[in-house]
Design a protein around this motif. Structure first.
Motif, PDB file in Angstrom:
ATOM      1  N   ARG A 185      -3.225  -0.768  -8.879  1.00  0.00           N
ATOM      2  CA  ARG A 185      -3.092  -2.225  -8.745  1.00  0.00           C
ATOM      3  C   ARG A 185      -3.739  -2.938  -9.923  1.00  0.00           C
ATOM      4  NH1 ARG A 185       0.509  -4.887  -7.035  1.00  0.00           N
ATOM      5  NH2 ARG A 185       0.416  -4.227  -4.852  1.00  0.00           N
ATOM      6  N   ASP A 195       4.234  -8.645  -9.309  1.00  0.00           N
ATOM      7  CA  ASP A 195       5.125  -8.655  -8.143  1.00  0.00           C
ATOM      8  C   ASP A 195       5.534  -7.263  -7.674  1.00  0.00           C
ATOM      9  OD1 ASP A 195       5.082 -11.419  -8.115  1.00  0.00           O
ATOM     10  OD2 ASP A 195       6.810 -11.593  -9.462  1.00  0.00           O
ATOM     11  N   LEU A 197       5.400  -3.989  -5.696  1.00  0.00           N
ATOM     12  CA  LEU A 197       4.820  -3.623  -4.413  1.00  0.00           C
ATOM     13  C   LEU A 197       4.253  -2.203  -4.463  1.00  0.00           C
ATOM     14  CD1 LEU A 197       7.790  -4.953  -2.290  1.00  0.00           C
ATOM     15  CD2 LEU A 197       5.500  -5.938  -2.270  1.00  0.00           C
ATOM     16  N   ASP A 252       0.365  -3.090  -0.316  1.00  0.00           N
ATOM     17  CA  ASP A 252       1.128  -4.086   0.429  1.00  0.00           C
ATOM     18  C   ASP A 252       1.655  -3.535   1.743  1.00  0.00           C
ATOM     19  OD1 ASP A 252       1.334  -6.233  -1.761  1.00  0.00           O
ATOM     20  OD2 ASP A 252       2.083  -4.443  -2.774  1.00  0.00           O
TER      21      ASP A 252
END
Length: 333
Positions: A185, A195, A197, A252
Motif C-alpha cells: 500500500r 485507486d 484495490l 480493501d
C-alpha cells in the motif's frame, strides 16, 4: 428498547407452510446466488496452444492470452464482475529469485494489458505471490532452507507494481508474508496508484485442498510444505488477528481460503469486521464435487448451488469459484 424474536408454537405455527410451494420458498429465501457474486479464476500459459486441459481439474483449461481475452468477453456478457488471473510459465523461466514475477513484459503483464484493452469494464484481480515463478514452488524466497519474510516482501512490492501498472484493478497477495499489505500500500501511494484495490488473502490456511491448483500452475513438485507461513487449520482466533492487521495496513477486501472447511472463519471474519469478505472455493473442493458427480453420488447442479449458498449464508460478499462461468450460464437459462 430491544425486542426478542417471537417463536410460535405448534399447531398455531407450522414452519412448513413457508416451504410448501416453490413460489413461497423463493419469496422468503434469505440468500440468493447471482452472477455478481462470482469471481472466475482463470489460468494462462505461454505454450504454443490455445487451450491446455488440466488433468486434475475436469473442464478447466490453461489458456493462451487470446483465449483468455475471449473468455473475459464472455464472462462480462454473462454478468460476472471480475476474473482472477493465475499464470503457468515455462519451467525454464523459474528460478530461486523469482525474476519472472517482476517482468513488465512477462505473461501476467501481457495478459493484463490484453484483457483490459479488450474488456475494460471487467474487473481484473491478479495474484501476488512467487510460487508460480520459483523453481522450488514456494510463495517466497527460500534462503538457507527458510522462507525469508522481508526479502520476499521486496519482490512482492515490485510484482504488485508491475501488475497494477499493466492494468490489474485489484492485486491479491496470497503469499501470507507478515507486513506485505502495508508495504504494498505504501508503495502504491508513493507511485500515485491511489485507486488500486488490495484483496488480501488474510486467512489462508495450509490445506490439503490445493493439489489440483498446484498442478494447474505447475508447482506440484513443491519442496517441503508451506506450514511456516500459511495458517494452521486448528486456529480460528489467529485468523481474526491476521485480518485485523491487514485491514489496518490498507487492505480493501479480505479473503478466506479454502472455502467449505472454513465456513466458521468466513462467518467470524464477516461478522467481526464488516468489511467485504470473499471466500475461495478451491481446486480440491471443485475436484471433489466433480468426482462425486462422476461416481453418481451427487447431482451436479444441486451440489454446486448448495455450496455457493453456504458461502453466502456464512457472510461472504463473493466467491472465487471455477464453477463461475457454468453457474452464470445456468442463471441465464
Amino acid at each position: 428498547m430491544s425486542f426478542k424474536p417471537v417463536v410460535g408454537s405448534y399447531p398455531l405455527s407450522r414452519p412448513r407452510r413457508l416451504r410448501q410451494n416453490a413460489w413461497v420458498r423463493d419469496m422468503v429465501a434469505e440468500h440468493r446466488v447471482t452472477a455478481s457474486d462470482l469471481i472466475w479464476p482463470i489460468f494462462v500459459h505461454d505454450k504454443d496452444m490455445a487451450r491446455d486441459p488440466i488433468r486434475s481439474l475436469e473442464g478447466v483449461d490453461r489458456l493462451s492470452i487470446n483465449e483468455a481475452v475471449k473468455e473475459a468477453k464472455e464472462a462480462h456478457a454473462m454478468g460476472i464482475p471480475a476474473l482472477a488471473l493465475f499464470p503457468n510459465i515455462d519451467p525454464s523461466l523459474r528460478n530461486d529469485e523469482a525474476t519472472a514475477a517482476i517482468d513488465p513484459n512477462g505473461l501476467v503483464a501481457q495478459t493484463c494489458r490484453a484483457i483490459k484493452s479488450a474488456v475494460p469494464e471487467i474487473g481484473l484481480i491478479v495474484d501476488v505471490a512467487l510460487d508460480p515463478f520459483t523453481a522450488h514452488g514456494h510463495d517466497g524466497l527460500l534462503i538457507d532452507g527458510q522462507i525469508h519474510n522481508d526479502k520476499t516482501i521486496e519482490i512482492l512490492i515490485q510484482q504488485a507494481i508491475v501488475q497494477a501498472e499493466a492494468g490489474a484493478d485489484v492485486v491479491a497477495p496470497s503469499d501470507m508474508m507478515d507486513g506485505r499489505i502495508g508495504e504494498i500500500r505504501k508503495a502504491f501511494e508513493a507511485r500515485g496508484l491511489h485507486d488500486k484495490l488490495i484483496m488480501s488473502y488474510a486467512a489462508k490456511y495450509a490445506s490439503a485442498f490445493y493439489g489440483p491448483f498446484r498442478d494447474a500452475v505447475g508447482t506440484s513438485a513443491l519442496k517441503g510444505d508451506k506450514k511456516t507461513y500459511q495458517m494452521d487449520a486448528a486456529n480460528s482466533d489467529e485468523a481474526l488477528r491476521e485480518v485485523m492487521m491487514d485491514i489496518q495496513e490498507g487492505a480493501d477486501m479480505v479473503m478466506v481460503k479454502p472455502g467449505l472447511p472454513y465456513l466458521d472463519i468466513v462467518q467470524r471474519v464477516s461478522e467481526t469486521f464488516k468489511v467485504p469478505t470473499f471466500v475461495y472455493q478451491v481446486s480440491g473442493e471443485y475436484a471433489m464435487i466433480k468426482a462425486a458427480v462422476a461416481a453418481g453420488f451427487m447431482d451436479h447442479d444441486k451440489g454446486v448451488f448448495e455450496t455457493l449458498l453456504a458461502f453466502k449464508r456464512a457472510g461472504a460478499s463473493g466467491v472465487l469459484t471455477y464453477f463461475a462461468k457454468y453457474v452464470a450460464e445456468r442463471l441465464q437459462a
